[in-house]
Enzyme design. Structure first.
Site, PDB file in Angstrom:
ATOM      1  N   TYR A   1       4.362   4.828  -6.980  1.00 12.25           N
ATOM      2  CA  TYR A   1       3.402   4.139  -7.936  1.00 12.25           C
ATOM      3  C   TYR A   1       2.828   2.955  -7.215  1.00 12.25           C
ATOM      4  O   TYR A   1       1.849   2.485  -7.133  1.00 12.25           O
ATOM      5  CB  TYR A   1       4.154   3.890  -9.173  1.00 12.25           C
ATOM      6  CG  TYR A   1       3.653   2.586 -10.209  1.00 12.25           C
ATOM      7  CD1 TYR A   1       2.504   3.106 -10.902  1.00 12.25           C
ATOM      8  CD2 TYR A   1       3.724   1.368 -10.018  1.00 12.25           C
ATOM      9  CE1 TYR A   1       1.612   1.995 -11.735  1.00 12.25           C
ATOM     10  CE2 TYR A   1       3.198   0.300 -10.919  1.00 12.25           C
ATOM     11  CZ  TYR A   1       2.251   0.787 -11.632  1.00 12.25           C
ATOM     12  OH  TYR A   1       1.466  -0.303 -12.652  1.00 12.25           O
TER      13      TYR A   1
ATOM     14  N   SER B   1      -0.743  -4.506  -9.651  1.00 12.20           N
ATOM     15  CA  SER B   1       0.788  -4.778 -10.335  1.00 12.20           C
ATOM     16  C   SER B   1       1.622  -5.600  -9.318  1.00 12.20           C
ATOM     17  O   SER B   1       1.551  -5.316  -8.148  1.00 12.20           O
ATOM     18  CB  SER B   1       1.350  -3.480 -10.421  1.00 12.20           C
ATOM     19  OG  SER B   1       2.793  -3.488 -10.702  1.00 12.20           O
TER      20      SER B   1
ATOM     21  N   GLU C   1       4.457  -4.771  -8.815  1.00 18.76           N
ATOM     22  CA  GLU C   1       5.159  -3.824  -8.221  1.00 18.76           C
ATOM     23  C   GLU C   1       4.854  -3.808  -6.856  1.00 18.76           C
ATOM     24  O   GLU C   1       5.428  -3.219  -5.860  1.00 18.76           O
ATOM     25  CB  GLU C   1       5.045  -2.387  -8.993  1.00 18.76           C
ATOM     26  CG  GLU C   1       5.822  -1.217  -8.392  1.00 18.76           C
ATOM     27  CD  GLU C   1       7.379  -1.330  -8.648  1.00 18.76           C
ATOM     28  OE1 GLU C   1       7.804  -1.848  -9.681  1.00 18.76           O
ATOM     29  OE2 GLU C   1       7.993  -0.309  -7.872  1.00 18.76           O
TER      30      GLU C   1
END
Ligand code: NAP
Ligand code: GDD
Length: 342
Positions: free
Chosen positions: A158, A135, A137
């Site tokens: 996460y 990801s 992220e």
């Protein structure tokens, strides 16, 4: 693909947004698709009901198995039974805000879940091509544009869990020669996006506000910038990664940047409404640490996979609003016009 038997693929997270589009794609290519689903007290297969096949139907090629990424022995059993050619690991606790509330669980599923699956591959003695849903992220606080060489600086439990999964996937490629790749996907959305992610939260609210069923929308940080693409195009990139002759990692993104405020404007504008009249602030939607700006450079995916995005954020917002308006069971524009002028 062999002429004799179809390729067999496992999709973890098949009931999610991406899993459902990937299942459609692989079925359209003639794969035998094995989807791992987790047991739930309510139905969780809504996104794949349209491709569901009766287990007693002859030649059915979508087979669902109960399996949870926290249950290692189950993964070994299924890997051994299925003997897959390809494994797509899409399962995760994927909500960034929720990962601050449930950091340990997120680490267990989104981080350790990947090592359980990779070890299950080794324990079962199979050597499928392996896709890990990494990801953007992971880039977190590192400023854009971000590509495959950009250092990670995750800003959520996460993101930290995804960094672990990224590196363990690379490690198994290097240590054991597994054909294992990371797709570092930037935000991608669709009418199947979960309702608590920002884009779908907005487009569902727009449809309800236009229909007179809701009057306010509470939001958090409107300044965050994201690179939002269209999920069906992104699962095509996943598949292409596993068909390439070299296992390597890729960024998948549109390269465009819009703020949450922009997405609000595109969505409300599509039904002729002014977002500022409806949107209110609620601090509960802020994160303890925020990711300010994600804008991807997908040059490598373009060069090596021939992948380019077609649907960009303004059009994406319209597609999602139209789908949410249709889902309310009203006759789109005619109804909206009457609300707008009311
Ligand atoms: P999603 O809609 O939240 O789907 C997640 C899937 O994982 C669901 O099928 C969910 O099952 C399943 N799952 C959750 N916990 C599990 C567990 N303990 N064991 C087995 N399955 C479990 O996510 P998505 O948007 O499709 O994203 C797919 C993957 O890509 C995720 O790993 C996500 O983190 C990653 N990713 C997404 C984006 C994006 O913008 N969408 C970008 C980069 C990376 P239920 O249906 O039962 O909840
Ligand atoms: N969810 C949500 N709800 N986000 C809000 C809200 C709100 O009410 N108001 C503002 N935001 C902001 C968030 O603070 C964040 O900066 C941005 O909108 C996007 O939030 P999400 O849609 O929840 O997505 P995300 O970027 O945190 O995470 C998604 O993309 C990642 C890839 O970069 C998820 O799909 C992750 O699983 C994925 O890895």
């Amino acid at each position: 693909m062999s002429n004799l038997s179809p390729k067999r693929a496992i999709i973890t997270g098949i009931t999610g947004q991406d899993g459902s589009y990937l299942a459609e794609l692989l079925l359209s290519k003639g794969y035998e698709v094995h989807g791992f689903i987790r047991r739930s007290s309510s139905f969780n297969t809504g996104r794949i009901d349209h491709v569901y096949q009766e287990p007693h139907a002859p030649n059915h090629n979508l087979i669902l198995h109960f399996a949870d990424l926290t249950d290692a022995s189950r993964l070994v059993t299924l890997l051994n039974e299925i003997q897959p050619d390809e494994v797509y690991n899409l399962a995760a606790q994927s909500h960034v805000r929720v990962s601050f509330d449930e950091p340990e669980y997120t680490g267990d599923v989104t981080g350790l879940g990947t090592i359980r699956l990779l070890e299950a591959i080794r324990a079962a003695g199979v050597s499928p091509r392996f896709y890990q849903a990494s990801s953007s992220e992971m880039f977190g606080a590192t400023p854009p544009p971000q590509n495959e060489e950009t250092p990670f600086y995750p800003r959520s439990p996460y993101g930290v869990a995804k960094v672990y999964s990224y590196w363990i996937t690379r490690n198994y490629r290097e240590a054991y020669g597994l054909f294992a790749v990371n797709g570092i996907l930037f935000n991608h959305e669709s009418p199947r996006r979960g309702g608590t992610f920002v884009t779908r939260k907005i487009t569902r609210a727009v449809a309800r506000i236009a229909a007179g069923q809701q009057s306010e929308l509470y939001m958090g940080n409107l300044d965050a910038v994201r690179d939002w693409g269209y999920a069906p195009e992104y699962v095509e990139a996943m598949w292409r990664m596993l068909q390439h002759d070299e296992p390597t990692d890729y960024v998948v993104a549109t390269g465009t940047a819009y703020s949450v405020r922009d997405f609000l404007q595109f969505s409300f504008e599509h039904v002729g409404l002014d977002w500022e009249k409806f949107v209110k602030f609620d601090e509960r939607y802020l994160r303890p640490t925020e990711v300010d700006s994600l804008i991807g450079d997908a040059s490598k995916a373009k060069d090596k996979l021939g992948w380019t995005p077609k649907i960009l954020t303004p059009r994406l917002a319209q597609i999602m609003v139209d789908a949410d308006v249709a889902a309310l069971g009203v006759e789109g524009s005619r109804f909206i016009d009457s609300v707008v002028t009311a």
